[in-house]
Design an enzyme around this catalytic site. Structure first.
Site, short mmCIF file in Angstrom:
data_model
loop_
_atom_site.label_atom_id
_atom_site.label_comp_id
_atom_site.label_asym_id
_atom_site.label_seq_id
_atom_site.Cartn_x
_atom_site.Cartn_y
_atom_site.Cartn_z
N HIS A 1 31.88 40.85 43.00
CA HIS A 1 32.76 41.58 42.09
C HIS A 1 31.99 42.14 40.89
CE1 HIS A 1 36.40 40.27 44.21
NE2 HIS A 1 35.81 39.10 44.33
N ASN B 1 43.00 39.70 45.42
CA ASN B 1 42.40 40.91 45.98
C ASN B 1 43.50 41.91 46.32
OD1 ASN B 1 39.61 40.08 46.05
ND2 ASN B 1 40.09 38.78 47.79
N TYR C 1 34.18 29.32 40.03
CA TYR C 1 34.34 30.45 39.11
C TYR C 1 33.96 30.08 37.69
CZ TYR C 1 36.13 34.04 42.19
OH TYR C 1 36.23 35.02 43.14
#
Length: 483
Positions: free
Chosen positions: A54, A127, A334
């Site tokens: 990303h 997404n 993350y």
């Protein structure tokens, strides 16, 4: 008007920004070039590590408006009372390419949404597709490596994509979406968003409900073929989004959820926590709950879009996760990636800072803010940095906001769970069968463009996988490969 003087980072005025101090007109530079050294040192560090995935993204601020009170499902403040408005930040992105890649590649688009709620930041990191390629986080590094450039040549290699997929038929559903006409959106405004994972809500009675989030574009789905995409400018999607917001043509999405009770999850014929699966709308209909609008561009791309740090672990009271294995892996990965890229105090960066007061006992580290600081404002100057303590005004836990326990069906596995007997094909086949003839032709052509570059072994296995999804699906691909 009074002049604004250039300063160094410490606030001291700079007398000359054009020339360096030297030992005479033709002599070497001296070591007291304080301004020069600071300027060069900062320039050397202007680029932080780009996201591994990303990396190429575009963000904007907006508003989420709740149309339906959800107090029966959750205690989350931002989901209480029809008409409630919550500020948001939404970042779109491609997945595999770096910052140097183009906007119109055939790739999944990230749809990461932050709600700045009165109880903290809540992130839905999804997404533009309702499923993904894998169902176990152990495969994520391998999958991304297969989508990146060849480690030897540093060139894109579609053969690697299909080699991974040939060995992981769990990817068939996502492949069918990615290679379809929806694989390249016309713009970011013309694509749906999905939470993708099964998430959850829990209410004041301790009841948990499994949910899927859907963000349906109000602009309509519009896509491009490979040939059309090749004619677009490299930054066209970012430009389109910025210019639409600047002219007041604010893009919007209808926000909906699917809801499944715990009992329904236990009776479900497929694993409802499998990221490669969708929930049938006939059994679990979409419930309209609100609207999402983007209405303000960022003021500084680097400070906001590049440094915004979404994480599925950013939860608030009333919302939770699920046993989705990939989601469980992301809960760690993350936030850990952000600590690497931006530093341990990344949540003190303005775009990541909650709008509510923040009180904790975390201390120090790079960019640690102080209490009362206009930028960070975190509790760093308090006279106690541990808990429990004897101070009556120090932060304490709120046990009344404790989350209900997460159900477990079995004892913990002490070895890897083998998912080889999972159904990898039926939902991909169902999707293929509802496509129009033109959509089927595009899908097959897009697959063969890349699959033709793979080895015969990979081609053979992929044809077998596609055939197990649908006989016609596989035979069309086989026939086109033989041409």
């Amino acid at each position: 008007m009074s002049k604004t003087y250039l300063t160094n980072a410490n606030g001291a005025p700079v007398a000359d920004d054009d020339t360096s101090i030297s030992a005479g007109e033709r002599g070497s530079l001296t070591f007291d070039n304080v301004h020069l050294f600071e300027k060069l040192a900062h320039f050397n560090r202007e680029r932080i590590p780009e996201r591994v995935v990303h990396a190429r993204g575009y963000g904007a601020y907006g508003t989420f408006t709740l149309n339906k009170d959800l107090s029966d499902y959750t205690i989350a403040d931002f989901l209480q009372g029809a008409g409630k408005k919550t500020d948001v930040f939404l970042r779109f992105s491609t997945v595999a390419g770096g910052q140097d890649s183009g906007d119109y590649v055939r790739d999944v688009r990230g749809f990461a949404l932050r709600f700045y709620t009165e109880q903290g930041n809540y992130d839905i990191v999804g997404n533009n597709t309702p499923v993904f390629f894998i169902r176990d986080p152990a495969k994520f590094p391998d999958f991304i490596h297969s989508q990146k450039k060849d480690p030897k040549t540093n060139l894109p290699d579609p053969a690697h994509h299909f080699e991974f997929w040939a060995n992981h038929p769990q990817s068939m559903h996502q492949i069918t979406i990615l290679m379809s006409d929806r694989g390249i959106p016309r713009s970011l405004r013309h694509t749906n968003g999905y939470g993708s994972h099964t998430l959850s809500l829990w209410n004041k009675d301790g009841e948990r409900f499994w949910v899927k989030w859907h963000f349906k574009t109000n602009q309509g789905i519009e896509t491009l073929t490979n040939d059309e995409a090749a004619k677009q400018p490299g930054d066209g999607m970012q430009r389109d989004l910025v210019e639409a917001i600047e002219r007041g043509d604010f893009p919007g999405w209808s926000v909906k959820i699917q809801v499944m009770t715990d009992e329904q999850a236990k009776q479900c014929e497929f694993n409802p926590f499998d990221l490669t699966k969708v929930w049938p709308h006939k059994e679990f209909p979409l419930k309209d709950i609100g609207t999402l609008e983007l209405n303000r561009n960022v003021g500084n791309y680097f400070a906001e879009t590049e440094q915004v740090a979404f994480a599925p672990s950013n939860l608030v009271p009333g919302v939770g996760v699920s046993p989705d294995k990939v989601l469980q892996g992301r809960l760690f990965a993350y936030a850990d990636a952000h600590r690497h890229r931006l530093g341990v105090n990344y949540q003190q960066i303005p775009v990541n800072k909650p709008v509510c007061p923040v009180h904790h006992y975390q201390r120090d580290g790079v960019m640690a803010g102080a209490s009362g600081c206009p930028v960070t404002g975190h509790l760093q100057n308090a006279d106690v940095n541990f808990y429990p303590n004897d101070r009556s005004d120090a932060p304490v836990p709120a046990p009344q906001l404790g989350e209900p326990s997460m159900p477990l069906e079995n004892d913990a596995w002490l070895k890897a769970y083998d998912s080889s007997d999972e159904d990898n094909y039926s939902q991909a086949g169902n999707l293929y069968r509802i496509m129009s003839e033109d959509q089927k032709k595009q899908l097959v052509s897009n697959i063969v463009d890349g699959l033709s570059q793979a080895t015969e072994s990979v081609q053979s296995r992929m044809v077998e996988h596609f055939t197990r999804c649908d006989e016609d699906y596989g035979q069309r691909i086989k026939a086109l490969l033989l041409k």
